[in-house]
Design a protein around this motif. Structure first.
Motif, PDB file in Angstrom:
ATOM      1  N   GLU A 138      39.521  37.476  39.272  1.00  0.00           N
ATOM      2  CA  GLU A 138      40.804  36.595  38.019  1.00  0.00           C
ATOM      3  C   GLU A 138      41.153  35.420  37.990  1.00  0.00           C
ATOM      4  O   GLU A 138      41.232  34.682  38.044  1.00  0.00           O
ATOM      5  N   PHE A 179      38.775  32.540  36.709  1.00  0.00           N
ATOM      6  CA  PHE A 179      38.852  32.647  35.087  1.00  0.00           C
ATOM      7  C   PHE A 179      39.960  32.388  34.808  1.00  0.00           C
ATOM      8  O   PHE A 179      40.032  31.772  33.661  1.00  0.00           O
ATOM      9  N   GLY A 180      40.720  33.479  35.587  1.00  0.00           N
ATOM     10  CA  GLY A 180      42.431  33.161  34.607  1.00  0.00           C
ATOM     11  C   GLY A 180      43.190  32.088  34.169  1.00  0.00           C
ATOM     12  O   GLY A 180      43.404  31.433  32.570  1.00  0.00           O
ATOM     13  N   PRO A 181      42.715  31.172  35.211  1.00  0.00           N
ATOM     14  CA  PRO A 181      43.927  29.277  35.212  1.00  0.00           C
ATOM     15  C   PRO A 181      42.656  29.255  34.781  1.00  0.00           C
ATOM     16  O   PRO A 181      43.890  28.175  33.787  1.00  0.00           O
TER      17      PRO A 181
END
Lengths: 180, 180
Positions: B142, B145-147
């Motif tokens: 995460e 991909f989150g940022p």
């Protein structure tokens, strides 16, 4: 503004109407449209931004960076987990995806103050020797908020205190002295 | 399916019509609606999912975890930076915010294979001693991909190779042996 935030909490964004806000605020519908010609999203943005501007955005500084981050991350995760707040964020996100001007306003007025508050706390932590000198603080800030947003949007896992604490632990692992 | 992905690339999601897809595929409009009664979003989802399922999703394993991550992160960032692909993602994101069923399909069929591919490469890296034993690999995935998603959605900074490399450096700092 109070009528708007009160209604957001009571009835949620989707079912909130300009008529009802006007009635609650004791003014005519035309008055609302005179100030917010773009309608509901602009009004809600102003109400939420007023909350951000009037409330404290700086993180507490207890001297324990990890504990202070845990506090803000738990609170942020709880906001995303709250059904009414989440519905408002969902509705605003849809509108920002279709309206660049609104997207910029949401980013700069609602979100950036929170990003900056975390960044400032990290800078203080760096001065106190709790963050390694070479850590990139912009990446650090995005590694706090990005995963929360991602998890909320894609519903890839629970939004709980336990998740929040694990996230902070992961973020700290990247910036702690000796970590790279 | 080919007609759909070709049209996505040529004209983009917003201006793509079921009529035009049917014409390009050499079938009647009724045929398209028989297979995809929910219309454009379901058709595009199937076309994109077919791409994911037929293409290689596993990361290369050159023995250098950081280099392999850099490859996938650069490619992901480039997809978000591409105007047409970004517009498709934007349109699908709007629809997923309003449709839980579609959101689940996008997550499970389009995105999860990529998350799992990164996770599997991290597991191999852990066996090879390039990832510390205590690192939480779900948080690590995460934090990749989150940022990116956050930066794309909020337009808080450029989506470049330089950004991708810095992100990987930050991710590695959290999971490298000796980092926590």
């Amino acid at each position: 503004m109070f009528a708007t935030t009160a209604m957001l909490g009571d009835t949620g964004y989707a079912r909130m109407t300009i008529e009802a806000i006007a009635a609650r605020a004791g003014v005519g519908k035309a008055t609302i449209y005179r100030w917010w010609p773009a309608g509901k999203s602009a009004l809600v943005l102003d109400a939420l931004a007023e909350n951000v501007e009037s409330g404290p955005t700086a993180l507490p500084d207890t001297g324990d960076l990890e504990a202070d981050l845990r506090g803000v991350v738990r609170a942020t995760v709880a906001e995303f987990a709250d059904p009414l707040l989440s519905a408002t964020t969902r509705a605003l996100t849809v509108e920002t995806l279709e309206d660049d001007e609104l997207a910029g306003q949401v980013r700069d007025r609602l979100l950036r103050p929170h990003f900056l508050a975390v960044r400032e706390r990290l800078e203080v932590g760096r001065e106190a020797g709790q963050v390694r000198a070479g850590a990139d603080l912009d990446h650090a800030v995005e590694s706090v908020f990005g995963p929360i947003f991602h998890r909320w949007l894609l519903r890839t896992g629970p939004l709980t205190d336990e998740y929040a604490d694990g996230l902070v632990e992961h973020v700290m692992a990247a910036i702690r002295p000796g970590s790279a």
